[in-house]
Design a protein around this motif. Structure first.
Motif, PDB file in Angstrom:
ATOM      1  N   VAL A  74      45.735  36.363  38.783  1.00  0.00           N
ATOM      2  CA  VAL A  74      44.566  35.513  38.362  1.00  0.00           C
ATOM      3  C   VAL A  74      43.700  36.430  37.176  1.00  0.00           C
ATOM      4  CG1 VAL A  74      42.239  34.503  39.255  1.00  0.00           C
ATOM      5  CG2 VAL A  74      44.416  34.203  40.442  1.00  0.00           C
ATOM      6  N   LYS A  75      43.555  37.529  37.695  1.00  0.00           N
ATOM      7  CA  LYS A  75      42.632  38.392  36.480  1.00  0.00           C
ATOM      8  C   LYS A  75      43.341  38.664  35.359  1.00  0.00           C
ATOM      9  CE  LYS A  75      40.440  42.847  36.789  1.00  0.00           C
ATOM     10  NZ  LYS A  75      39.813  44.020  37.548  1.00  0.00           N
ATOM     11  N   LEU A  76      44.542  38.799  35.267  1.00  0.00           N
ATOM     12  CA  LEU A  76      45.433  38.902  34.084  1.00  0.00           C
ATOM     13  C   LEU A  76      45.280  37.609  33.389  1.00  0.00           C
ATOM     14  CD1 LEU A  76      48.386  41.145  35.091  1.00  0.00           C
ATOM     15  CD2 LEU A  76      46.330  41.795  33.761  1.00  0.00           C
ATOM     16  N   ALA A  77      45.695  36.511  33.961  1.00  0.00           N
ATOM     17  CA  ALA A  77      45.550  35.117  33.258  1.00  0.00           C
ATOM     18  C   ALA A  77      44.183  34.912  32.844  1.00  0.00           C
ATOM     19  CB  ALA A  77      45.770  33.785  34.390  1.00  0.00           C
ATOM     20  N   VAL A  78      42.976  35.356  33.229  1.00  0.00           N
ATOM     21  CA  VAL A  78      41.679  35.112  32.750  1.00  0.00           C
ATOM     22  C   VAL A  78      41.493  35.952  31.740  1.00  0.00           C
ATOM     23  CG1 VAL A  78      39.366  35.459  33.387  1.00  0.00           C
ATOM     24  CG2 VAL A  78      40.554  34.575  34.950  1.00  0.00           C
ATOM     25  N   ARG A  79      42.174  37.237  31.714  1.00  0.00           N
ATOM     26  CA  ARG A  79      41.934  38.146  30.567  1.00  0.00           C
ATOM     27  C   ARG A  79      42.721  37.525  29.452  1.00  0.00           C
ATOM     28  NH1 ARG A  79      41.467  44.381  32.665  1.00  0.00           N
ATOM     29  NH2 ARG A  79      39.353  44.124  33.648  1.00  0.00           N
ATOM     30  N   SER A  80      43.961  36.824  29.629  1.00  0.00           N
ATOM     31  CA  SER A  80      44.798  36.706  28.516  1.00  0.00           C
ATOM     32  C   SER A  80      44.337  35.339  27.994  1.00  0.00           C
ATOM     33  CB  SER A  80      46.143  36.668  29.011  1.00  0.00           C
ATOM     34  OG  SER A  80      46.232  35.082  30.022  1.00  0.00           O
ATOM     35  N   GLY A  81      43.522  34.467  28.289  1.00  0.00           N
ATOM     36  CA  GLY A  81      42.843  33.506  27.747  1.00  0.00           C
ATOM     37  C   GLY A  81      43.520  32.259  27.971  1.00  0.00           C
ATOM     38  N   LEU A  82      44.209  32.398  29.298  1.00  0.00           N
ATOM     39  CA  LEU A  82      45.237  31.093  29.632  1.00  0.00           C
ATOM     40  C   LEU A  82      44.193  29.891  30.152  1.00  0.00           C
ATOM     41  CD1 LEU A  82      48.222  32.703  31.389  1.00  0.00           C
ATOM     42  CD2 LEU A  82      48.072  31.609  28.989  1.00  0.00           C
ATOM     43  N   ALA A  83      43.096  30.449  30.518  1.00  0.00           N
ATOM     44  CA  ALA A  83      42.006  29.273  30.651  1.00  0.00           C
ATOM     45  C   ALA A  83      40.825  29.102  29.612  1.00  0.00           C
ATOM     46  CB  ALA A  83      41.166  29.704  32.172  1.00  0.00           C
ATOM     47  N   GLU A  84      40.693  27.843  29.227  1.00  0.00           N
ATOM     48  CA  GLU A  84      39.698  27.891  28.433  1.00  0.00           C
ATOM     49  C   GLU A  84      38.518  28.130  28.497  1.00  0.00           C
ATOM     50  OE1 GLU A  84      39.921  23.603  26.844  1.00  0.00           O
ATOM     51  OE2 GLU A  84      42.047  24.050  26.286  1.00  0.00           O
ATOM     52  N   ARG A 125      26.590  34.899  59.178  1.00  0.00           N
ATOM     53  CA  ARG A 125      27.479  34.281  58.326  1.00  0.00           C
ATOM     54  C   ARG A 125      27.359  32.789  57.849  1.00  0.00           C
ATOM     55  NH1 ARG A 125      31.575  38.004  58.230  1.00  0.00           N
ATOM     56  NH2 ARG A 125      31.565  39.584  59.865  1.00  0.00           N
ATOM     57  N   TYR A 126      28.226  32.613  56.949  1.00  0.00           N
ATOM     58  CA  TYR A 126      28.185  31.361  56.496  1.00  0.00           C
ATOM     59  C   TYR A 126      29.834  31.023  55.782  1.00  0.00           C
ATOM     60  CZ  TYR A 126      27.601  32.941  51.436  1.00  0.00           C
ATOM     61  OH  TYR A 126      27.767  33.460  50.355  1.00  0.00           O
ATOM     62  N   SER A 127      30.443  29.746  55.809  1.00  0.00           N
ATOM     63  CA  SER A 127      31.638  29.720  55.399  1.00  0.00           C
ATOM     64  C   SER A 127      31.784  28.921  54.080  1.00  0.00           C
ATOM     65  CB  SER A 127      32.169  28.882  56.574  1.00  0.00           C
ATOM     66  OG  SER A 127      33.642  28.371  56.103  1.00  0.00           O
ATOM     67  N   TRP A 128      32.538  29.334  53.370  1.00  0.00           N
ATOM     68  CA  TRP A 128      32.463  29.016  51.841  1.00  0.00           C
ATOM     69  C   TRP A 128      33.862  28.547  51.278  1.00  0.00           C
ATOM     70  CZ3 TRP A 128      34.436  31.337  47.368  1.00  0.00           C
ATOM     71  CH2 TRP A 128      34.101  30.862  46.375  1.00  0.00           C
ATOM     72  N   PRO A 129      34.161  27.365  50.802  1.00  0.00           N
ATOM     73  CA  PRO A 129      35.475  27.102  50.414  1.00  0.00           C
ATOM     74  C   PRO A 129      35.522  27.608  48.991  1.00  0.00           C
ATOM     75  CG  PRO A 129      34.080  25.199  50.094  1.00  0.00           C
ATOM     76  CD  PRO A 129      33.215  26.215  50.761  1.00  0.00           C
ATOM     77  N   MET A 130      36.949  28.412  49.007  1.00  0.00           N
ATOM     78  CA  MET A 130      37.603  28.770  47.866  1.00  0.00           C
ATOM     79  C   MET A 130      38.334  27.721  46.956  1.00  0.00           C
ATOM     80  SD  MET A 130      39.162  32.189  47.115  1.00  0.00           S
ATOM     81  CE  MET A 130      37.717  33.131  46.687  1.00  0.00           C
ATOM     82  N   ILE A 131      38.313  27.603  45.622  1.00  0.00           N
ATOM     83  CA  ILE A 131      39.113  26.807  45.094  1.00  0.00           C
ATOM     84  C   ILE A 131      40.536  26.886  45.246  1.00  0.00           C
ATOM     85  CG2 ILE A 131      39.794  26.373  42.866  1.00  0.00           C
ATOM     86  CD1 ILE A 131      37.155  25.079  43.313  1.00  0.00           C
ATOM     87  N   GLU A 132      41.465  26.011  45.274  1.00  0.00           N
ATOM     88  CA  GLU A 132      42.917  25.915  45.824  1.00  0.00           C
ATOM     89  C   GLU A 132      43.593  26.280  44.573  1.00  0.00           C
ATOM     90  OE1 GLU A 132      43.892  26.801  48.816  1.00  0.00           O
ATOM     91  OE2 GLU A 132      42.062  26.275  50.141  1.00  0.00           O
ATOM     92  N   GLY A 133      44.587  26.959  44.625  1.00  0.00           N
ATOM     93  CA  GLY A 133      45.984  27.095  43.792  1.00  0.00           C
ATOM     94  C   GLY A 133      45.541  27.973  42.748  1.00  0.00           C
ATOM     95  N   PHE A 134      46.643  28.631  41.972  1.00  0.00           N
ATOM     96  CA  PHE A 134      46.667  29.455  41.022  1.00  0.00           C
ATOM     97  C   PHE A 134      45.871  29.022  39.839  1.00  0.00           C
ATOM     98  CE2 PHE A 134      48.349  30.998  36.861  1.00  0.00           C
ATOM     99  CZ  PHE A 134      47.868  32.529  37.013  1.00  0.00           C
ATOM    100  N   TRP A 135      46.122  28.090  39.092  1.00  0.00           N
ATOM    101  CA  TRP A 135      45.515  27.460  38.061  1.00  0.00           C
ATOM    102  C   TRP A 135      43.791  27.106  38.111  1.00  0.00           C
ATOM    103  CZ3 TRP A 135      47.090  29.004  33.731  1.00  0.00           C
ATOM    104  CH2 TRP A 135      48.249  29.063  33.412  1.00  0.00           C
ATOM    105  N   ASN A 136      43.604  26.594  39.211  1.00  0.00           N
ATOM    106  CA  ASN A 136      42.261  26.362  39.683  1.00  0.00           C
ATOM    107  C   ASN A 136      41.426  27.693  39.587  1.00  0.00           C
ATOM    108  OD1 ASN A 136      42.163  23.635  39.511  1.00  0.00           O
ATOM    109  ND2 ASN A 136      42.896  23.263  41.603  1.00  0.00           N
ATOM    110  N   LEU A 137      42.056  28.553  40.278  1.00  0.00           N
ATOM    111  CA  LEU A 137      41.411  29.714  40.460  1.00  0.00           C
ATOM    112  C   LEU A 137      41.161  30.543  39.150  1.00  0.00           C
ATOM    113  CD1 LEU A 137      43.234  31.367  43.858  1.00  0.00           C
ATOM    114  CD2 LEU A 137      40.868  31.081  43.379  1.00  0.00           C
TER     115      LEU A 137
END
Length: 280
Positions: A261-271, A197-209
């Motif tokens: 998160v998936k729907l926000a990505v598809r909607s184009g809310l992130a540039e 195993r290895y431990s990996w930090p995920m980005i925090e928060g809705f908008w960052n994700l």
């Protein structure tokens, strides 16, 4: 098998002074088994004490019979850092490690064992996500259960290959997703997920994700556009409706976070083509 093989651990780091100490501490506590090891840190365009922190571990590495070198460059960019490191690295096995990852004690030796062959091979370990916020923890519970993450060889945070595999391309190109680019140079049956195993930090928060998930999609699209032949090796299969339903029944809050998160990505809310965000 290679006689007395050497493992090179390549560690690019940009402003990672807060993380690289824990990363190197865990790495140098690894059990390399019968393999010799070297660590090459590339501090690229750092405005903090990343290089100084890394150099503090030179004596620890020496005491273990390892070597640790620190390269400093004013040129930014992870891909440039990888190219610089490979000019120094001498290993028969190359392990690429992010500076915020914590490896388990057996990971290095098990990756080296899997890649100790003349045939081109790629490997990684079993990821465990570190998350702090409630939303990110909920998202991560579902994300970690997706088939490719749960049983595939994704390589985020840690990926590795032997010299025969690395010979499949020249210098690292300026691309978004180095792990995707590397992984897709290998057919699914040339990749191995080792039992460590290895431990990996995920980005925090809705908008960052949302931003990071969009950037990862951009990375895959970029590889598909510039290197379409590599997509023959893509084995990522999205979960079907029944699988999504099963995940939702077992963890409704987790699925809600994942779908948001998936729907926000598809909607184009992130540039598109976002610069990297930490959000940790």
């Amino acid at each position: 098998m290679v006689s007395n093989p050497l493992v090179s651990i390549i560690l690019p780091a940009h402003d990672e002074a807060s993380y690289i100490g824990n990363c190197l501490r865990a790495l140098l506590a690894s059990d390399p088994g019968p393999y010799r090891a070297e660590v090459v840190v590339v501090a690229n365009a750092c405005s903090d004490s990343t290089a100084m922190v890394a150099k503090r571990f030179e004596d620890t590495a020496c005491a273990r019979g390892w070597t640790l070198s620190v390269i400093e460059t004013e040129t930014p960019g992870k891909l440039n850092a990888l190219n610089l490191a490979e000019e120094t690295a001498r290993g028969d096995v190359l392990i690429y490690l992010d500076a915020d990852v914590i490896v388990s004690r057996p990971l290095v030796s098990r990756i080296a064992e899997a890649l100790d062959t003349p045939a081109p091979r790629y490997a990684s370990g079993q990821p465990e996500v570190r998350a702090q916020s409630g939303f990110t923890r909920a998202y991560a519970r579902i994300w970690q259960r997706l088939p490719f993450i749960a049983t595939g060889v994704p390589g985020f945070g840690v990926f590795a290959m032997n010299i025969a595999g690395r010979a499949r391309w020249g210098a690292w190109p300026e691309i978004i997703s180095d792990d995707t680019f590397a992984r897709l140079h290998f057919a699914p049956d040339e990749r191995e997920r080792v039992v460590a195993r290895y431990s990996w930090p995920m980005i925090e928060g809705f908008w960052n994700l949302v931003k990071v998930r969009r950037r990862q999609d951009d990375g895959v699209d970029e590889v598909a556009s510039y290197y379409p032949h590599l997509m023959e090796n893509d084995d990522v299969v999205p979960p079907g409706k029944i699988e999504v339903l099963r995940l939702g029944l077992s963890d409704p809050l987790g699925l809600a976070a994942y779908l948001a998160v998936k729907l926000a990505v598809r909607s184009g809310l992130a540039e598109s083509k976002q610069s990297w965000v930490r959000g940790r």
